[in-house]
Write an enzyme that holds these catalytic residues in place. Structure first.
Site, PDB file in Angstrom:
ATOM      1  N   SER A 135      26.878   3.182  -1.870  1.00 19.51           N
ATOM      2  CA  SER A 135      26.305   2.900  -3.185  1.00 19.51           C
ATOM      3  C   SER A 135      27.467   2.522  -4.091  1.00 19.51           C
ATOM      4  O   SER A 135      28.621   2.861  -3.797  1.00 19.51           O
ATOM      5  CB  SER A 135      25.600   4.151  -3.728  1.00 19.51           C
ATOM      6  OG  SER A 135      25.339   4.029  -5.120  1.00 19.51           O
ATOM      7  N   TYR A 149      25.424  13.489  -5.275  1.00 21.15           N
ATOM      8  CA  TYR A 149      25.126  12.195  -4.665  1.00 21.15           C
ATOM      9  C   TYR A 149      26.385  11.332  -4.578  1.00 21.15           C
ATOM     10  O   TYR A 149      26.692  10.772  -3.522  1.00 21.15           O
ATOM     11  CB  TYR A 149      24.042  11.470  -5.460  1.00 21.15           C
ATOM     12  CG  TYR A 149      23.700  10.106  -4.907  1.00 21.15           C
ATOM     13  CD1 TYR A 149      23.036   9.980  -3.691  1.00 21.15           C
ATOM     14  CD2 TYR A 149      24.052   8.946  -5.586  1.00 21.15           C
ATOM     15  CE1 TYR A 149      22.735   8.732  -3.161  1.00 21.15           C
ATOM     16  CE2 TYR A 149      23.752   7.700  -5.073  1.00 21.15           C
ATOM     17  CZ  TYR A 149      23.091   7.589  -3.862  1.00 21.15           C
ATOM     18  OH  TYR A 149      22.795   6.346  -3.352  1.00 21.15           O
TER      19      TYR A 149
END
Length: 277
Positions: A135, A149
């Site tokens: 990401s 995350y």
């Protein structure tokens, strides 16, 4: 028997993984796809080029069997996409140990299980390509409330860089895919876990959390079909990239991070280089 590459895609029941599988099948590739529930995968296609598999990525033996079943069906594996994962919202203080470990179990250790079990095939055939879906949050970590995350994705980036160096002698490529915001189900309740024990004092983080759940969701700028096309383009390149950022937002944030690091390096250069004996 198709002469196109055989793909193995995890986390394929929804989102980017599903779109990628659909695009691959439409282009005539042979595809094995995994999910915790293969019933959802079977809705994608009944094509002979498609092998839906129920896989628990945290179970190394289960992963090994899925890869063996893929080779048994299609004769080989050429491209692996480690796409399975989910988001965990919550400040580092309020995220429980169990919540943090569960996130790392899927986002990091699930990916490691696939890498560990596919590499014997890749080493033997002296070729292969591993896409680890990270990401922009694996490169730029300034997302309050997403510390766990971003931690998992920074881990994916780090292990992928080492992996790329380790497997290069075997003719195996590694690509870290760093998407920005894409219009998938990632911000839905099924893919985004919220803290079980929120702390009221973190008012700004709650606002950011609500923004992601109710404002950004379904309004993301990125087109998952175009992201899937980028995977295929990279897989066919003679020299695929180690870092593949997807989305204008990811591009801008990456340069923001690069510029910020350069600024710190230069501002503190005298201190940095003055530490030698």
């Amino acid at each position: 028997m198709s002469n196109k590459k055989v793909w193995f895609v995890t986390g394929a029941s929804k989102g980017l993984g599903r779109v990628l599988v659909e695009k691959l099948l439409a282009a005539g590739y042979q595809v094995a796809a995994t999910s915790r529930n293969a019933e959802e995968l079977r809705k994608i296609s009944d094509d002979n080029n498609f092998l839906p598999l129920t896989v628990q990525l945290g179970d190394e033996a289960n992963v090994a069997k899925a890869l063996a079943d893929t080779v048994s069906r299609f004769g080989r594996i050429d491209v692996v996409v480690n796409n399975a994962g989910y988001g965990q919202v919550g400040t580092l203080e309020e995220t429980t140990d169990a919540e943090a470990r569960a996130s790392f179990e899927i986002n990091v250790f699930g990916t490691l299980n696939v890498i560990r079990k596919v590499m014997p095939y890749f080493r033997e055939q002296k070729s292969g390509h591993i896409f680890n879906v990270s990401s922009i949050a694996g490169f730029f970590g300034n997302f309050p409330g997403f510390g766990i995350y971003t931690g998992t994705k920074f881990a994916v980036n780090g292990l992928s860089e080492s992996l790329a160096a380790e497997v290069k002698p075997f003719g195996v490529h590694v690509t870290i895919v760093a998407p920005g915001y894409f219009r998938t189900e990632f911000l839905s309740s099924g893919s985004l876990a919220v803290p079980a024990q929120p702390i009221a004092a973190y008012e700004e983080v709650r606002k950011i959390q609500a923004q992601h759940q109710f404002e950004i969701h379904h309004n993301q700028a990125g087109d998952p079909a175009k992201a899937a096309a980028a995977f295929i383009q990279a897989s066919e390149a003679a020299q695929p990239p180690l870092n593949l950022f997807l989305g204008e937002d990811a591009y801008q944030l990456a340069y923001g991070k690069i510029d910020a690091v350069k600024e710190d390096l230069e501002a503190w250069k005298a201190t940095t280089i003055a530490t030698a004996y």
